[in-house]
Enzyme design. Structure first.
Site, PDB file in Angstrom:
ATOM      1  N   ASP A  49       0.836  -1.203   0.000  1.00  0.00           N
ATOM      2  CA  ASP A  49       0.000   0.000   0.000  1.00  0.00           C
ATOM      3  C   ASP A  49       0.868   1.249   0.000  1.00  0.00           C
ATOM      4  OD1 ASP A  49      -2.905   1.144   0.776  1.00  0.00           O
ATOM      5  OD2 ASP A  49      -1.383   2.264   1.871  1.00  0.00           O
ATOM      6  N   LYS A  83      -2.854   5.954  -4.258  1.00  0.00           N
ATOM      7  CA  LYS A  83      -3.954   6.886  -3.948  1.00  0.00           C
ATOM      8  C   LYS A  83      -3.700   8.234  -4.595  1.00  0.00           C
ATOM      9  CE  LYS A  83      -3.713   4.699   0.610  1.00  0.00           C
ATOM     10  NZ  LYS A  83      -2.311   4.595   1.009  1.00  0.00           N
ATOM     11  N   HIS A 116      -7.651   9.598  -1.749  1.00  0.00           N
ATOM     12  CA  HIS A 116      -6.976   9.570  -0.445  1.00  0.00           C
ATOM     13  C   HIS A 116      -7.805  10.214   0.662  1.00  0.00           C
ATOM     14  CE1 HIS A 116      -2.591   9.199   1.118  1.00  0.00           C
ATOM     15  NE2 HIS A 116      -3.444   9.006   2.105  1.00  0.00           N
TER      16      HIS A 116
HETATM   17  P1  NAD Z   1       0.985   1.458  11.918  1.00  0.00           P
HETATM   18  O1  NAD Z   1      -0.158   1.442  12.853  1.00  0.00           O
HETATM   19  O2  NAD Z   1       1.141   0.373  10.915  1.00  0.00           O
HETATM   20  O3  NAD Z   1       2.275   1.559  12.845  1.00  0.00           O
HETATM   21  C1  NAD Z   1       3.541   1.666  12.316  1.00  0.00           C
HETATM   22  C2  NAD Z   1       4.534   1.883  13.460  1.00  0.00           C
HETATM   23  O4  NAD Z   1       4.554   0.746  14.307  1.00  0.00           O
HETATM   24  C3  NAD Z   1       5.920   2.067  12.932  1.00  0.00           C
HETATM   25  O5  NAD Z   1       6.574   3.032  13.729  1.00  0.00           O
HETATM   26  C4  NAD Z   1       6.579   0.703  13.117  1.00  0.00           C
HETATM   27  O6  NAD Z   1       7.926   0.784  13.314  1.00  0.00           O
HETATM   28  C5  NAD Z   1       5.867   0.174  14.344  1.00  0.00           C
HETATM   29  N1  NAD Z   1       5.731  -1.289  14.289  1.00  0.00           N
HETATM   30  C6  NAD Z   1       5.292  -2.022  13.244  1.00  0.00           C
HETATM   31  N2  NAD Z   1       5.254  -3.327  13.564  1.00  0.00           N
HETATM   32  C7  NAD Z   1       5.682  -3.422  14.842  1.00  0.00           C
HETATM   33  C8  NAD Z   1       5.887  -4.501  15.715  1.00  0.00           C
HETATM   34  N3  NAD Z   1       5.605  -5.743  15.347  1.00  0.00           N
HETATM   35  N4  NAD Z   1       6.348  -4.231  16.968  1.00  0.00           N
HETATM   36  C9  NAD Z   1       6.620  -2.980  17.359  1.00  0.00           C
HETATM   37  N5  NAD Z   1       6.455  -1.906  16.560  1.00  0.00           N
HETATM   38  C10 NAD Z   1       5.997  -2.122  15.314  1.00  0.00           C
HETATM   39  O7  NAD Z   1       0.992   2.898  11.219  1.00  0.00           O
HETATM   40  P2  NAD Z   1       0.952   3.520   9.765  1.00  0.00           P
HETATM   41  O8  NAD Z   1       2.209   3.318   9.046  1.00  0.00           O
HETATM   42  O9  NAD Z   1       0.483   4.920   9.959  1.00  0.00           O
HETATM   43  O10 NAD Z   1      -0.228   2.729   9.004  1.00  0.00           O
HETATM   44  C11 NAD Z   1      -0.005   1.593   8.189  1.00  0.00           C
HETATM   45  C12 NAD Z   1      -0.189   1.928   6.725  1.00  0.00           C
HETATM   46  O11 NAD Z   1      -1.500   2.450   6.476  1.00  0.00           O
HETATM   47  C13 NAD Z   1       0.728   3.050   6.220  1.00  0.00           C
HETATM   48  O12 NAD Z   1       2.057   2.643   6.061  1.00  0.00           O
HETATM   49  C14 NAD Z   1       0.023   3.443   4.952  1.00  0.00           C
HETATM   50  O13 NAD Z   1       0.328   2.527   3.917  1.00  0.00           O
HETATM   51  C15 NAD Z   1      -1.433   3.359   5.383  1.00  0.00           C
HETATM   52  N6  NAD Z   1      -1.970   4.677   5.812  1.00  0.00           N
HETATM   53  C16 NAD Z   1      -2.972   5.225   5.085  1.00  0.00           C
HETATM   54  C17 NAD Z   1      -3.522   6.455   5.433  1.00  0.00           C
HETATM   55  C18 NAD Z   1      -4.643   7.031   4.631  1.00  0.00           C
HETATM   56  O14 NAD Z   1      -4.992   8.204   4.849  1.00  0.00           O
HETATM   57  N7  NAD Z   1      -5.228   6.278   3.731  1.00  0.00           N
HETATM   58  C19 NAD Z   1      -3.026   7.151   6.549  1.00  0.00           C
HETATM   59  C20 NAD Z   1      -2.000   6.569   7.301  1.00  0.00           C
HETATM   60  C21 NAD Z   1      -1.501   5.317   6.927  1.00  0.00           C
END
Ligand code: NAD
Length: 280
Positions: A49, A83, A116
């Site tokens: 994604d 997006k 988005h």
């Molecule tokens: P997330 O909730 O996936 O958290 C990511 C954080 O958690 C990172 O700092 C990572 O290092 C940590 N992490 C991941 N796995 C872990 C584990 N097993 N143990 C400990 N820490 C861990 O947050 P995100 O990146 O904001 O969301 C995931 C995805 O969603 C994004 O990468 C993106 O592709 C999507 N997204 C979309 C929108 C939107 O508006 N459509 C907005 C934000 C994110």
């Protein structure tokens, strides 16, 4: 529920979308990004994604090309989402933005293209553009992100094709019951972003107790809860250990009571912007 990392769910148009994938928000272009995406694909991830605004479509594309060549994976085994960003919302501009994303990714189609954010006065023209791209066979599925019920109703009022997916912030502190029920009732696949609440849930005692009960980590408990709720989930990590950890969800099952305990953590608390008050 078929139980492996590559298991899929069918969108209402029949396209199969992996129930689990890798997010790459805030991962800058460069070797760390390319390595993370390649490592995830090598490990069995099939869904990636990204978004134009993440500024990393070229690196994601490079990783996809290298993974296909080095690991013998075919394009149609992968599921790639991008997006259209707010400044490109409009009929012509959204079509142009799609072509730009494809070019950067080095692909000739996307599996899923999303609006988005629901910028007032702009998202309906953008939706018509996504319908055109879909009807012309340029994209396998189209959807939205951050749409509340009223945005979905508004877009569906005039749409020829209803959104196939709505990707929203969703985690145990924000269970989005209203929009989730609307999506479930209308055949729109619900997808979670920031499923791990960007790392802010790891010290929660309810989740820690459940993790101990199953000899799993808090991240695994949360992501398993997503899957059992029928929610597609795309946690982000660039670290090999966590990329592996986050995908090891298919050898345990939360009970009904566990699920209720996690549902009850809801506080309608967002870590990201409120779609009804966006100023970007
Ligand atoms: P997330 O909730 O996936 O958290 C990511 C954080 O958690 C990172 O700092 C990572 O290092 C940590 N992490 C991941 N796995 C872990 C584990 N097993 N143990 C400990 N820490 C861990 O947050 P995100 O990146 O904001 O969301 C995931 C995805 O969603 C994004 O990468 C993106 O592709 C999507 N997204 C979309 C929108 C939107 O508006 N459509 C907005 C934000 C994110």
């Amino acid at each position: 529920m078929n139980n492996n990392l590559q298991s899929t769910t069918s969108l209402y148009n029949g396209v199969k979308m992996p129930r689990f994938g890798l997010g790459v928000f805030k991962v800058e272009e460069g070797p760390e990004l390319v390595h993370a995406v390649k490592f995830a694909i090598k490990h069995g991830y099939r869904s990636i994604d990204t978004a134009a605004i993440y500024g990393n479509e070229e690196g994601v594309g490079q990783a996809i090309q290298e993974a296909m060549t080095e690991y013998g994976i075919k394009r149609d085994e992968l599921f790639i989402t991008s997006k259209v960003w707010n400044s490109d919302l409009g009929y012509e501009s959204t079509i142009a933005a799609y072509e730009t994303s494809l070019g950067k990714l080095g692909l000739d189609y996307l599996d899923l293209y999303l609006i988005h954010w629901p910028v007032e006065g702009k998202y309906k023209d953008a939706w018509r553009a996504l319908e055109t791209l879909y009807k012309e066979g340029k994209v396998k599925a189209i959807g939205v992100s951050n749409f509340q019920v009223h945005h979905l109703e508004d877009v569906m009022k005039d749409a020829e094709i209803k959104p196939m997916v709505n990707q929203v912030e969703y985690h145990p502190r924000l269970t989005q019951q209203e929009v989730k029920t609307f999506c479930d009732n209308n055949g729109i696949q619900f997808e979670a972003w920031s499923p791990l609440m960007q790392g802010q849930l790891f010290d929660n005692t309810v989740l820690q107790e459940l993790a101990n009960k199953y000899n799993k980590t808090v991240a695994q408990v949360i992501l398993r809860w997503d899957l059992q709720n029928g929610v597609i989930t795309i946690p982000k990590s660039t670290k090999e250990q966590r990329i592996i950890e986050n995908s090891n969800l298919f050898d345990f099952e939360l009970t009904k009571d566990d699920m209720i305990q996690i549902n009850n953590l809801n506080q309608n608390h967002r870590v990201g912007p409120d779609p009804d008050n966006i100023d970007f």
